[in-house]
Design an enzyme around this catalytic site. Structure first.
Site, PDB file in Angstrom:
ATOM      1  N   GLU A 177      28.010   0.948 -12.975  1.00 44.03           N
ATOM      2  CA  GLU A 177      26.458   2.134 -12.772  1.00 44.03           C
ATOM      3  C   GLU A 177      27.347   2.953 -14.676  1.00 44.03           C
ATOM      4  O   GLU A 177      25.711   4.167 -14.609  1.00 44.03           O
ATOM      5  CB  GLU A 177      26.625   3.098 -11.748  1.00 44.03           C
ATOM      6  CG  GLU A 177      27.282   3.869 -11.952  1.00 44.03           C
ATOM      7  CD  GLU A 177      29.034   3.396 -11.422  1.00 44.03           C
ATOM      8  OE1 GLU A 177      29.118   2.492 -10.932  1.00 44.03           O
ATOM      9  OE2 GLU A 177      29.813   4.488 -10.791  1.00 44.03           O
TER      10      GLU A 177
ATOM     11  N   HIS B  92      32.753   0.023 -13.225  1.00 44.84           N
ATOM     12  CA  HIS B  92      31.452   0.945 -12.355  1.00 44.84           C
ATOM     13  C   HIS B  92      30.755   0.845 -13.538  1.00 44.84           C
ATOM     14  O   HIS B  92      30.633   1.267 -14.485  1.00 44.84           O
ATOM     15  CB  HIS B  92      32.883   2.527 -13.515  1.00 44.84           C
ATOM     16  CG  HIS B  92      33.022   3.400 -12.047  1.00 44.84           C
ATOM     17  ND1 HIS B  92      32.441   3.359 -10.465  1.00 44.84           N
ATOM     18  CD2 HIS B  92      34.270   3.200 -11.586  1.00 44.84           C
ATOM     19  CE1 HIS B  92      33.619   4.059  -9.436  1.00 44.84           C
ATOM     20  NE2 HIS B  92      34.273   3.994 -10.008  1.00 44.84           N
TER      21      HIS B  92
ATOM     22  N   CYS C 262      34.164   0.077  -7.386  1.00 44.05           N
ATOM     23  CA  CYS C 262      35.130   0.414  -6.913  1.00 44.05           C
ATOM     24  C   CYS C 262      36.085   0.330  -5.955  1.00 44.05           C
ATOM     25  O   CYS C 262      36.335  -0.544  -5.452  1.00 44.05           O
ATOM     26  CB  CYS C 262      35.399   1.563  -7.997  1.00 44.05           C
ATOM     27  SG  CYS C 262      36.784   2.692  -8.250  1.00 44.05           S
TER      28      CYS C 262
END
Ligand code: MN
Length: 234
Positions: free
Chosen positions: A211, A209, A105
């Site tokens: 994660e 993202h 990001c």
């Protein structure tokens, strides 16, 4: 040996913080995550790079447009000059030393700016017919697709030309730095991933993202596994 992965942290109101998804994904992928502070001391940052095997540039506030020669536009969000300064230094030094790098990001944007590229300060006001890139669905949910170039490291990692991603950005890569090439796009033409042109070492940035996604979309863990793998070969 399990490689050490420095993860840059957010810093605001006298606190440093990092969402758990980042360090849990690196841990799950076999690395040992280390939270990196936005230090002013360049020598200390330099020593930090020496000691870690790879770096992860995490999400966070907007990159200051002064870093790519523009004045702030009205829709620019929060910026953090200390974080920009430390991370741009870390990125340039890590590239010099060919340390494996993953940007997420803000991280893809930071890498692009550190290496001489520019950004859209705000997609909605600067791009024609944009899609919604600031999703209001749950954070793990893939709200749009990206199309991945076949001839890319990213394709070799994910094994798919069409990948579903989440989206929490109002900035985006505009002019791609010379050392980088765009390797994934959303339907409105926004660059959603970049990697090294030379392919000499592991350097990958993604606009989404992963994660926040890997528990629901296990494919996304491969990005962290690829970083950890590259870092353990260093
Ligand atoms: Mn997006």
């Amino acid at each position: 040996m399990r490689p050490l992965i420095a993860i840059t942290c957010s810093f605001t109101d006298g606190r440093m913080f990092l969402n758990h998804g980042y360090y849990e994904a690196v841990e799950k992928a076999g690395g040992i995550p280390v939270g990196a502070a936005p230090l002013r001391d360049k020598e200390a940052l330099s020593k930090l790079i020496d000691r870690v095997d790879g770096l992860l540039f995490s999400g966070g506030p907007d990159v200051d447009p002064r870093r790519f020669g523009e004045n702030p536009k009205p829709a620019l969000g929060e910026v953090n000059p200390l974080r920009d300064e430390a991370e741009i230094f870390l990125c340039r030094e890590a590239v010099k030393r060919k340390k494996p790098i993953l940007g997420i990001c803000r991280g893809i944007q930071l890498i692009n700016v550190a290496l001489g590229g520019t950004l859209y300060q705000d997609i909605q006001s600067e791009v024609e017919k944009p899609m919604k890139h600031s999703q209001q669905a749950p954070r793990w949910y893939a709200s749009h697709d990206v199309v991945v170039s076949r001839d890319s490291l990213l394709f070799r990692i994910l094994g798919s030309e069409r990948v579903a991603v989440n989206s929490f950005h109002h900035q985006a890569v505009k002019d791609v730095a010379e050392a980088l090439k765009p390797v994934a796009f959303s339907q409105d033409g926004i660059v959603e991933a970049v990697e090294s042109v030379s392919g000499e070492f592991f350097l990958l940035g993604v606009q989404w993202h992963p994660e926040e996604m890997w528990q629901e979309y296990p494919l996304q863990l491969k990005l962290f596994e690829a970083l950890v793998q590259a870092a353990s070969e260093k």
